[in-house]
Write an enzyme that holds these catalytic residues in place. Structure first.
Site, PDB file in Angstrom:
ATOM      1  N   GLY A   1       1.015  -1.239  -0.034  1.00  0.00           N
ATOM      2  CA  GLY A   1       0.193   0.045   0.098  1.00  0.00           C
ATOM      3  C   GLY A   1       0.973   1.253   0.026  1.00  0.00           C
TER       4      GLY A   1
ATOM      5  N   TYR B   1     -16.102  -2.824   6.721  1.00  0.00           N
ATOM      6  CA  TYR B   1     -14.564  -2.223   7.111  1.00  0.00           C
ATOM      7  C   TYR B   1     -14.370  -2.842   8.518  1.00  0.00           C
ATOM      8  CZ  TYR B   1     -10.783   0.726   7.583  1.00  0.00           C
ATOM      9  OH  TYR B   1      -9.559   1.455   7.896  1.00  0.00           O
TER      10      TYR B   1
ATOM     11  N   LYS C   1     -11.690  -5.522   9.977  1.00  0.00           N
ATOM     12  CA  LYS C   1     -10.417  -4.847  11.080  1.00  0.00           C
ATOM     13  C   LYS C   1     -10.723  -5.656  12.441  1.00  0.00           C
ATOM     14  CE  LYS C   1      -8.401  -2.255   8.369  1.00  0.00           C
ATOM     15  NZ  LYS C   1      -6.711  -2.200   8.006  1.00  0.00           N
TER      16      LYS C   1
ATOM     17  N   GLY D   1      -0.322   4.641  -1.182  1.00  0.00           N
ATOM     18  CA  GLY D   1      -1.592   5.178  -0.551  1.00  0.00           C
ATOM     19  C   GLY D   1      -1.377   6.412   0.454  1.00  0.00           C
ATOM     20  N   GLN D   2      -2.387   6.963   1.322  1.00  0.00           N
ATOM     21  CA  GLN D   2      -1.979   8.030   2.190  1.00  0.00           C
ATOM     22  C   GLN D   2      -1.002   7.811   3.302  1.00  0.00           C
ATOM     23  OE1 GLN D   2      -5.379   8.873   4.884  1.00  0.00           O
ATOM     24  NE2 GLN D   2      -4.680  11.175   5.125  1.00  0.00           N
TER      25      GLN D   2
ATOM     26  N   ILE E   1      -2.218  -0.606  -8.035  1.00  0.00           N
ATOM     27  CA  ILE E   1      -2.696  -0.191  -9.261  1.00  0.00           C
ATOM     28  C   ILE E   1      -1.931   1.311  -9.479  1.00  0.00           C
ATOM     29  CG2 ILE E   1      -4.502   0.655 -10.805  1.00  0.00           C
ATOM     30  CD1 ILE E   1      -6.303  -1.610  -9.368  1.00  0.00           C
TER      31      ILE E   1
ATOM     32  N   ASP F   1      -0.145  -7.818  -5.720  1.00  0.00           N
ATOM     33  CA  ASP F   1      -1.327  -7.883  -5.451  1.00  0.00           C
ATOM     34  C   ASP F   1      -1.623  -8.800  -4.307  1.00  0.00           C
ATOM     35  OD1 ASP F   1      -4.186  -8.652  -5.095  1.00  0.00           O
ATOM     36  OD2 ASP F   1      -4.518  -9.227  -7.202  1.00  0.00           O
TER      37      ASP F   1
HETATM   38  C1  AKB Z   1     -11.932   5.575   7.308  1.00  0.00           C
HETATM   39  O1  AKB Z   1     -12.446   6.599   7.540  1.00  0.00           O
HETATM   40  O2  AKB Z   1     -12.231   4.529   6.510  1.00  0.00           O
HETATM   41  C2  AKB Z   1     -10.439   5.564   7.803  1.00  0.00           C
HETATM   42  C3  AKB Z   1     -10.490   4.856   9.136  1.00  0.00           C
HETATM   43  C4  AKB Z   1     -10.986   5.770  10.381  1.00  0.00           C
HETATM   44  O3  AKB Z   1     -10.023   3.744   9.465  1.00  0.00           O
HETATM   45  N1  AKB Z   1      -9.781   6.691   7.696  1.00  0.00           N
END
Ligand code: AKB
Length: 319
Positions: free
Chosen positions: A8, A142, A146, A11-12, A36, A53
Site C-alpha cells: 500500500g 470495514y 478490521k 496510499g495516504q 494499481i 496484489d
Molecule cells: C476511514 O475513514 O475509513 C479510515 C479509518 C478511520 O479507518 N480513515
C-alpha cells in the site's frame, strides 16, 4: 541490515511512511509495493518499487524472498466508505490480503505491522472515552474486516510466534497523498478547499465528533510500536491511539482563525454519516501511553497551521 517491505506504498500512509523509513534505514533497505496507482517520482526514485496484489500470495512471497525482507508494514486496505459500496472487495483485500501477508511472514520469519482502526467499534461500544478493551460489534464491513484482522494477528503471534503489532488509527489528516474512500476524508478535504476556495461543503453533520491524528504522529506511532520492547506489549495488535477529538465545526473554527472569510456548509451523505455515528467520539489511549510510551505531538491548532502552510506552498508551486 534491516529489510522492510511496505504494501500500500502509494496510499495516504504508505507514500509518507516509505520515504521516512528510507531516510531512517537507507533507501535500498525499504521496498515499496503498490497495486494499481502509479508511484509519484519521490517514491519511485528513492528506492525499489514493485507492483503486487496482496490477494495473490505469490506476489508477496516473491518480494520477501528476493529482498530477504524481515519486516512488513502491511498498509494495503480498502477504507470504510469504499468497502461499504463493495463489501466483497473489502473482505478480499482486508482479510484475505492480510492472511496472505501473515502466511508469508510465518514462512520467512518476518515481523508485521498492520493498522487497525476506530472502525472496530460500533454503536453498542461506549462512544465517549472508549476504553482499550470493550465491546467490538462494528456494523460496517470495514469494521468487521478490521476486527478479523486484529484477531488474526493475535492468533499468528500466539500460535506461530509471528511478531505482529498494530494500532487502531483514527482519521488521518495529511496533505501529501489524499486518502480515498474513507469516512474521515472530510478532515483532509476541508483544508484543501479552505485554501483554494475559502469554503467547504461537508458531508458529515456539524457536531459529528471523531478522533483524528496528523500524519507525522501516525508515522511516529507505526515506527515506535515496531521498535517497542515486546515484553511490555499486552495489546500487541490493537492499541487505541489518538491525538484529538474533533467535529467539522471545531476544524472550521480553527481554520477561520487563519482564513477569516472561510465558510462551511453541510450536505449530509447518509452512508458516511451512519458510519461516523457508529464510531467513537473520543478514545482512551492510555494503554498505548503506558505500554510503549505513545505521545502525539500535534494538536488541532498545530495541525491546522501546518496543513494550511503546506497546502498553500503546494498550490503556489505544484511541481
Ligand atoms: C476511514 O475513514 O475509513 C479510515 C479509518 C478511520 O479507518 N480513515
Amino acid at each position: 541490515m534491516k529489510k522492510v517491505l511496505v504494501t500500500g506504498a502509494t496510499g495516504q500512509i504508505g507514500s509518507e511512511l516509505t520515504l521516512l523509513l528510507r531516510e531512517n534505514l537507507g533507501s535500498t533497505s525499504v521496498i515499496a509495493a503498490g497495486h494499481i496507482k502509479k508511484p509519484d517520482p519521490a517514491l519511485r526514485e528513492s528506492g525499489p518499487f514493485h507492483y503486487i496484489d496482496c490477494t495473490q500470495i505469490n506476489t508477496i512471497a516473491e518480494l520477501v524472498k528476493k529482498y530477504k525482507v524481515d519486516t512488513i508494514y502491511h498498509l494495503a486496505s480498502v477504507l470504510s466508505a469504499s468497502a461499504e459500496k463493495n463489501p466483497q472487495l473489502g473482505w478480499q483485500v482486508n482479510v484475505n490480503g492480510l492472511y496472505n501477508v501473515l502466511e508469508v511472514a510465518r514462512e520467512y520469519g518476518c515481523a508485521v505491522f498492520t493498522p487497525s482502526s476506530i472502525a472496530i467499534f460500533g454503536p453498542s461500544t461506549p462512544l465517549q472515552n472508549t476504553p482499550q478493551d470493550t465491546v467490538q460489534r462494528p456494523t460496517t464491513i470495514y469494521g468487521v474486516t478490521k476486527v478479523a484482522g486484529e484477531l488474526l494477528c493475535d492468533y499468528y503471534f500466539k500460535r506461530f510466534g509471528v511478531d505482529t503489532r498494530g494500532v487502531r488509527y483514527p482519521g488521518l489528516i495529511s496533505y501529501k497523498t489524499p486518502p480515498g474512500g474513507g469516512t474521515t476524508d472530510y478532515a483532509v478535504e476541508i483544508y484543501f478547499e479552505a485554501v483554494k476556495h475559502k469554503k467547504y461543503t461537508c458531508y458529515l453533520k456539524t457536531e459529528t465528533c471523531l478522533d483524528m491524528m496528523y500524519m507525522p504522529d501516525a508515522l511516529k506511532a507505526a515506527i515506535e510500536i515496531m521498535e517497542a520492547d515486546p515484553g511490555r506489549l499486552k495489546h500487541r495488535n490493537a492499541f487505541n491511539v489518538t491525538a484529538m477529538s474533533v467535529a467539522p465545526e471545531t476544524i472550521a473554527a480553527e481554520i477561520k482563525k487563519l482564513i477569516p472569510d472561510f465558510t462551511i456548509a453541510y450536505q449530509i451523505d447518509p452512508l458516511r454519516q451512519a458510519i461516523a455515528d457508529s464510531w467513537p467520539d473520543s478514545m482512551d489511549d492510555s494503554a498505548s501511553r503506558q505500554e510503549w510510551g505513545w505521545k502525539p505531538k500535534y494538536d488541532l491548532q498545530m495541525t491546522t497551521r501546518d496543513m494550511i502552510q503546506n497546502i498553500s506552498k503546494i498550490l503556489e508551486d505544484p511541481s
